[in-house]
Write an enzyme that holds these catalytic residues in place. Structure first.
Site, PDB file in Angstrom:
ATOM      1  CG  LEU A 192      -1.911  -1.195   1.267  1.00 13.74           C
ATOM      2  CD1 LEU A 192      -2.766  -1.136   2.519  1.00 13.74           C
ATOM      3  CD2 LEU A 192      -2.812  -1.238   0.032  1.00 13.74           C
ATOM      4  CG  ASP A 220     -23.871 -45.450 -12.275  1.00 16.18           C
ATOM      5  OD1 ASP A 220     -23.269 -46.232 -13.021  1.00 16.18           O
ATOM      6  OD2 ASP A 220     -23.315 -44.494 -11.682  1.00 16.18           O
TER       7      ASP A 220
HETATM    8  C1  GDG Z   1      -0.153  -6.674   4.325  1.00 20.86           C
HETATM    9  C2  GDG Z   1       0.532  -7.294   3.111  1.00 20.86           C
HETATM   10  C3  GDG Z   1      -0.771  -5.763   1.657  1.00 20.86           C
HETATM   11  C4  GDG Z   1       4.048   2.155   7.545  1.00 20.86           C
HETATM   12  N1  GDG Z   1       4.877   2.816   8.345  1.00 20.86           N
HETATM   13  C5  GDG Z   1       4.148   3.681   9.065  1.00 20.86           C
HETATM   14  C6  GDG Z   1       2.833   3.571   8.658  1.00 20.86           C
HETATM   15  N2  GDG Z   1       2.791   2.617   7.714  1.00 20.86           N
HETATM   16  C7  GDG Z   1       1.587   2.166   7.018  1.00 20.86           C
HETATM   17  C8  GDG Z   1       1.640   2.507   5.552  1.00 20.86           C
HETATM   18  C9  GDG Z   1       0.730   1.449   4.946  1.00 20.86           C
HETATM   19  C10 GDG Z   1       0.886   0.258   5.894  1.00 20.86           C
HETATM   20  O1  GDG Z   1       1.499   0.754   7.065  1.00 20.86           O
HETATM   21  C11 GDG Z   1       1.778  -0.832   5.306  1.00 20.86           C
HETATM   22  O2  GDG Z   1       1.056  -1.533   4.349  1.00 20.86           O
HETATM   23  P1  GDG Z   1       1.723  -2.507   3.273  1.00 20.86           P
HETATM   24  O3  GDG Z   1       0.696  -2.856   2.283  1.00 20.86           O
HETATM   25  O4  GDG Z   1       2.845  -1.815   2.640  1.00 20.86           O
HETATM   26  O5  GDG Z   1       2.306  -3.763   4.047  1.00 20.86           O
HETATM   27  P2  GDG Z   1       1.910  -4.882   5.182  1.00 20.86           P
HETATM   28  O6  GDG Z   1       1.854  -4.279   6.517  1.00 20.86           O
HETATM   29  O7  GDG Z   1       2.935  -5.938   5.019  1.00 20.86           O
HETATM   30  O8  GDG Z   1       0.451  -5.454   4.827  1.00 20.86           O
HETATM   31  C12 GDG Z   1       0.613  -6.283   1.998  1.00 20.86           C
HETATM   32  C13 GDG Z   1      -1.513  -5.311   2.899  1.00 20.86           C
HETATM   33  O9  GDG Z   1      -1.506  -6.309   3.904  1.00 20.86           O
HETATM   34  C14 GDG Z   1      -2.966  -4.965   2.583  1.00 20.86           C
HETATM   35  O10 GDG Z   1      -3.645  -6.031   2.050  1.00 20.86           O
HETATM   36  O11 GDG Z   1      -0.624  -4.653   0.792  1.00 20.86           O
HETATM   37  O12 GDG Z   1       1.204  -6.857   0.861  1.00 20.86           O
HETATM   38  O13 GDG Z   1       1.823  -7.767   3.455  1.00 20.86           O
HETATM   39  O14 GDG Z   1      -0.608   1.864   4.967  1.00 20.86           O
HETATM   40  O15 GDG Z   1       1.201   3.813   5.373  1.00 20.86           O
HETATM   41  N3  GDG Z   1       1.858   4.332   9.164  1.00 20.86           N
HETATM   42  C15 GDG Z   1       2.203   5.251  10.115  1.00 20.86           C
HETATM   43  N4  GDG Z   1       3.468   5.369  10.554  1.00 20.86           N
HETATM   44  C16 GDG Z   1       4.466   4.635  10.066  1.00 20.86           C
HETATM   45  O16 GDG Z   1       5.602   4.761  10.496  1.00 20.86           O
HETATM   46  N5  GDG Z   1       1.254   6.033  10.620  1.00 20.86           N
END
Ligand code: GDG
Length: 732
Positions: A385, A507
């Site tokens: 994301l 059958d």
């Molecule tokens: C799983 C799947 C899939 C990150 N650092 C901070 C912060 N974040 C937020 C980001 C983003 C979220 O965390 C991370 O989302 P991702 O999609 O990159 O990764 P996963 O946590 O591994 O999620 C993944 C997801 O589920 C959804 O289906 O995309 O592939 O592994 O929103 O913004 N937010 C804040 N501070 C931070 O330091 N506030």
């Protein structure tokens, strides 16, 4: 009013206890946002773990916490610290997470963790079952709850269940290594709709379902007894407006600048040529962090002109830090950053700014809006994301996204610079290209990316999922049309009892007994003999087993019984213990066809030829289902061109292709039997395509029953041999 129940490992709440003060705040993650409208509607409820183990909650605190949770339209599943250790940190994060991300070397197959996973999925099921009411819909989220759909369906088959997997579903070759693979798939198949981020995950899942469960898959629909399960991809979006609007407010300086932004500005203002490259991820081995650092080092060596010009800002968020691999990753990352900064830093320049912490939302926006390039390079990622959030914040439509092909997001973000995260060359070329990209090109790429993300945001994602779930219900109605209900069963039994002269045509394979890998293993058992004997002893009843099996096999299995037998699809009939050929058939054609079948056997492992007196059958039930699908098409084409003289016909049975004389089929012999007497009751049961001939030949008043839920000319459908036996027992 019908409600939607969302179930995920964690509730979308942050609960903190300080002394006797209890703080509950809503989470702001993607999932929580996507579900906001679904959750808010009517009496929608979210079920999950609160984040506090039962040991940390005395009864007084528990009731306070629960009250707060209920207030937020949530319901808690109570988990102990053992549950968390074994189910969450253990099985979910040390087995499923690495396995599904292709990290076989990190995958632990620990029986006690598996037991805990089953136990905790049951705990979730209990809470769901206590909450669910008629007409409700349940939407289960992610890999921690793969068994939950079936646990709910078993008790409440009437409830519509959706399941969404947020991480990749691995290829069959990876998934097959998992010791409890069948149970896991069975768990998922409790859902009516199974959703993935990408088509690749969808096809990997279907491939495992075909190979491991040996189920029929038609495009993206799985036939599972009396249910059709739909599988589809729904690429999850983000709350686009939230990120875009925050960035607009930030850029228009509607909000006061944060300390971080002030620091970033100092560097930006130093020199127009200075650029920020940003990466944000949880500190997870799937995110490719060490590789990215090494690739950055290689980039600086390949293009030394960027030294003192570019900075990599790396925000790594602490995650699962009590799992050993994550601790190892942390020290590796620390060491790499230290080494590279040590190697390249000057008095006025540090190449990597490394933050190991979580930052508040406004700082995230500072980073997104201040960075010229986003470098998102996981080695495997369900979606990612962060890549989407970066794009959403680029309100001037500038900036470049470099994205790994291994992230699900890459499938829908073609305008990013897509790279293979294992190639240092790809990294260096893409970074150079991004840093040099003319503004016009940045704009045109960003525009397209933003348009899609804005349209297909997280709310749309949830809506699309629900829309498809609704359609799945309609599909279900078609499948279960003609499904025999209890009332019809009673009526059939009453007619049977009142009849004066009965003909019962049954059958054998797939109707009275289930399929076995080897047809010779599908022998009649004691229970079956007893049922058939009872029929035989009924007055005014003619019982006849009618099968495509050969005479020798049936003679062996039923020779000592009194029932009538018809074999080879109607070539032989045995009445009053005497075998009579109904047809005199030629067999010369066999020597021409057999060598062709043999070439198919040689090229299709797991298939074999069954030679019967008057037919040849090519069985493929233990072959690779995808290869078998191709080969059956091929074989059908070859055979059809050879048997065009109308003397032979090619029958497509259940996992078998049979070539036999066109003169015989079960329908012809059924008509012959019917002419022999004046029956006022006819019962016909069959499962296979070849049994449709019997259904067609049966008189209008006959009770015709198809075993299995596929299209049929029969009047009723029932589930399988077990159900057939129950029905037969009821009649006698
Ligand atoms: C799983 C799947 C899939 C990150 N650092 C901070 C912060 N974040 C937020 C980001 C983003 C979220 O965390 C991370 O989302 P991702 O999609 O990159 O990764 P996963 O946590 O591994 O999620 C993944 C997801 O589920 C959804 O289906 O995309 O592939 O592994 O929103 O913004 N937010 C804040 N501070 C931070 O330091 N506030």
């Amino acid at each position: 009013m019908n409600k939607t129940i969302i179930v995920s490992n964690r509730l979308p709440l942050q609960i903190s206890i300080e002394g006797d003060k209890l703080n509950v705040t809503p989470s702001v993650g993607g999932l929580a946002t996507g579900m906001k409208s679904v959750h808010a509607e009517g009496n929608g409820i979210w079920i999950g773990w609160s984040g506090i183990t039962s040991e940390d909650l005395d009864s007084d605190l528990k009731s306070k916490v629960n009250a707060k949770i209920e207030n937020a339209k949530c319901r808690a599943v109570e988990l102990s610290s053992d549950d968390i250790d074994d189910y969450y940190l253990g099985f979910s994060n040390r087995t499923l997470w690495p396995l599904f991300h292709y990290f076989l070397e990190y995958t632990e197959f620990e029986k006690s963790h598996w037991e805990a996973y089953k136990r905790v999925n049951k705990k979730f099921a209990e809470v769901v079952l206590n909450t669910v009411e008629e007409g409700d819909t349940v939407w289960v989220q992610d890999y921690q709850l793969l068994l939950l759909p079936q646990l709910i369906k078993d008790v409440r088959p009437d409830i519509t269940i959706g399941f969404f997997l947020h991480i990749p579903f691995p290829s069959y070759e990876i998934f097959r290594t998992f010791p409890w693979r069948e149970e896991l798939l069975t768990g998922m198949l409790g859902a009516d709709l199974v959703g993935f981020h990408t088509y690749d995950y969808e096809r990997h899942f279907l491939s495992s379902v075909k190979r491991i469960m040996r189920l029929e898959v038609n495009f993206n629909e799985i036939t599972y007894y009396d249910r059709i399960i739909k599988v589809d991809s729904f690429p999850m979006g983000i709350d686009y407006n939230k990120f875009h609007d925050a960035a607009l407010a930030h850029n228009n300086q509607n909000t006061e600048k944060s300390e971080l932004q002030k620091r970033l500005d100092t560097h930006i203002n130093e020199d127009n040529d200075k650029k920020f490259i940003l990466s944000i991820d949880r500190l997870d081995y799937t995110k490719g962090i060490p590789n990215r650092i090494r690739a950055f080092e290689n980039f600086l060596n390949t293009y030394p002109e960027y030294k003192e010009k570019v900075r990599l800002i790396m925000l790594t968020v602490p995650s699962r830090s009590n799992v050993p691999q994550y601790q190892k990753l942390k020290s590796e990352t620390d060491e790499l950053v230290g080494r590279i900064n040590g190697e390249f830093s000057t008095v006025s320049w540090t190449p990597i700014w490394y933050f190991y912490r979580s930052l508040p939302f406004n700082n995230l926006i500072d980073l997104y809006t201040s960075s010229d390039v986003a470098l998102i390079t996981p080695v495997r990622d369900g979606m990612n994301l962060v890549a989407k959030e970066y794009v959403a914040t680029r309100t001037n439509q500038d900036g470049v996204l470099i994205l790994s092909e291994m992230a699900g997001a890459a499938k829908e973000m073609n305008e990013a610079l897509l790279i293979n995260p294992n190639s240092f060359e790809d990294f260096a070329t893409a970074l150079n290209k991004a840093l040099k990209m003319p503004l016009e090109e940045q704009n045109s790429r960003m525009k397209i990316l933003q348009k899609r993300l804005k349209r297909y945001d997280v709310e749309k994602w949830a809506k699309e999922f629900f829309k498809t779930l609704d359609e799945t219900n309609q599909l279900q109605e078609v499948v279960i049309s003609k499904k025999m209900n209890d009332k019809e069963e009673d009526l059939i039994s009453e007619h049977y009892k009142n009849a004066k002269k009965r003909l019962v045509l049954l059958d054998y394979d797939g109707t009275l007994v289930g399929f076995k890998d080897n047809p010779q293993d599908a022998k009649p058992d004691e229970e079956l003999y007893t049922i058939l004997d009872k029929f035989e002893n009924q007055k005014n009843t003619k019982l006849c087993l009618i099968s495509g099996r050969d005479k020798a096999t049936f003679n062996n299995w039923f020779g000592f019984k009194d029932y009538d037998l018809i074999t080879d699809h109607g070539v032989w009939i045995r009445e009053n213990k005497k075998w009579i050929p109904l047809e005199i058939l030629k067999t010369e054609w066999m020597s021409n066809i057999k060598p062709i079948l043999e070439t198919f056997v040689d090229r299709t492992p797991g298939t074999f030829i069954e030679e019967k007196e008057y037919s040849l059958a090519w069985h493929y039930r233990t072959a690779d289902p995808e290869l078998a699908q191709i080969r059956t098409l091929e074989l059908n084409t070859v055979l059809t061109s050879m048997v065009s003289n109308n003397e032979l016909s090619v029958l497509q049975g259940n996992k078998v292709i049979e070539i036999k004389s066109s003169n015989v089929n079960k329908g012809r012999v059924t008509s012959q039997l019917l002419m022999k007497d004046n029956y006022d009751y006819v019962l016909v049961l069959g499962d296979d395509w070849t049994d449709e001939y019997m259904f067609e030949a049966a008189p209008e008043f006959a009770t015709t029953i198809k075993v299995g839920y596929v299209k049929t000319k029969a009047k009723y459908k029932i589930k399988g041999p077990q159900k057939v036996r129950e029905l037969l027992n009821k009649l006698i």
